[in-house]
Design an enzyme around this catalytic site. Sequence first.
Site, mmCIF file in Angstrom:
data_model
loop_
_atom_site.group_PDB
_atom_site.id
_atom_site.type_symbol
_atom_site.label_atom_id
_atom_site.label_comp_id
_atom_site.label_asym_id
_atom_site.label_seq_id
_atom_site.Cartn_x
_atom_site.Cartn_y
_atom_site.Cartn_z
ATOM 1 N N TYR A 65 -13.733 6.785 -13.574
ATOM 2 C CA TYR A 65 -13.498 5.738 -12.584
ATOM 3 C C TYR A 65 -14.130 4.427 -13.037
ATOM 4 O O TYR A 65 -13.485 3.370 -13.041
ATOM 5 C CB TYR A 65 -14.065 6.147 -11.227
ATOM 6 N N ILE A 87 -22.647 7.604 3.995
ATOM 7 C CA ILE A 87 -22.994 7.108 5.330
ATOM 8 C C ILE A 87 -22.101 7.723 6.396
ATOM 9 O O ILE A 87 -22.579 8.191 7.444
ATOM 10 C CB ILE A 87 -22.929 5.573 5.365
ATOM 11 N N SER A 141 -16.235 -2.911 -9.483
ATOM 12 C CA SER A 141 -17.182 -1.942 -8.939
ATOM 13 C C SER A 141 -18.492 -1.962 -9.708
ATOM 14 O O SER A 141 -18.517 -2.220 -10.927
ATOM 15 C CB SER A 141 -16.568 -0.543 -9.013
ATOM 16 N N ASP A 162 0.852 -1.188 0.000
ATOM 17 C CA ASP A 162 0.000 0.000 0.000
ATOM 18 C C ASP A 162 0.888 1.238 0.000
ATOM 19 O O ASP A 162 1.926 1.268 0.678
ATOM 20 C CB ASP A 162 -0.907 0.014 1.230
ATOM 21 N N ASN A 163 0.462 2.268 -0.730
ATOM 22 C CA ASN A 163 1.264 3.500 -0.775
ATOM 23 C C ASN A 163 0.753 4.574 0.187
ATOM 24 O O ASN A 163 1.290 5.688 0.221
ATOM 25 C CB ASN A 163 1.326 4.055 -2.205
#
Length: 328
Positions: A154, A195, A130, A31-32
């Site tokens: 995206y 949310i 997604s 992870d960056n």
Amino acid sequence: MRILVTGGAGFVGGHLAERFTADGHDVVVLDNLNDFYSPEIKRHTVEQCRAVADAGDGSYEFVGGDVRDADLVADLVTDADYVYHQAGQAGVRPSVQNPREYDEVNVDGTLNVLDACRDEGIERFVMASSSSVYGTLNYLPYDEEHPTEPVSPYGASKLAAERYACSYSEVYDLPVVALRYFTVYGPRMRPNMAISNFVSRCVNGDPPVIYGDGTQTRDFTYIDDVIDANVRLLSEDAADGEAVNIGSTDNISITTLAEHVRDRIAPDLELVYDDPKDADAEHTHADTSKAEALLDYEPEYTIREGVDAFVDWYDENRDWYEPLVLSS
């Protein structure tokens, strides 16, 4: 089992890494720690995973780096049995401003991981796709046969990535599964989601802000159900080469969602409406029958049950999480 989780300090990836470590697997996270939202939330996830490893039989290693670094990716894949590719540049709205970054991370980065997995002959590659790949609505609920016509950069980048993955399954005989997530939420979720915004505003006495007229509907999926679907792919192989919806049992309008959060926390608040945001889908709702057939997937949380669980978690973790939400 040796498992590499890319994006493993993020929301879904972090929960996956924690679960795999708790189950006794040897987990490496890449992870960056980018600043799309507070890196401190991701660092908290890393520390949580280390604590789980210290208390159990699994091992956990964090590697700072980027999926755009093909050499680093190849080195890490060499030692993996399974690769769970959760790394990606998130956000429908920001992708409108910077589409090329989404292509570099979500498409080229995925190709780097796929190439390494193909060369090493890993047991399975599982990637996060997604619901944004569907885009233009023809009918609801979305099943996997619905046309894919993304309306945001995206969504286009996620569709390109999953199509590459499935083609690698066909051409190189690489076991691949693409899971199409429908708006995942829960503990340690991104601060800039509806949310988390509604909850944080209500607990501080501010009204929820709804972008648009609130009639938009969403299929929100609680994090525990998403993790369950992923974990099943350590043993199930019926979905290889497939894209599969992972959603909840229902959908809900944004106004009804805001009212549910408001009524749970601060019933006297009024809802506030603002201009709609670019590239937001009007409606999402997953047909999960394919996931049920291939993975025996049955989501346990309705949207209202999941929201209530998140509100309880927020209250218990408010001291560290809320400042990071409010500063994002």
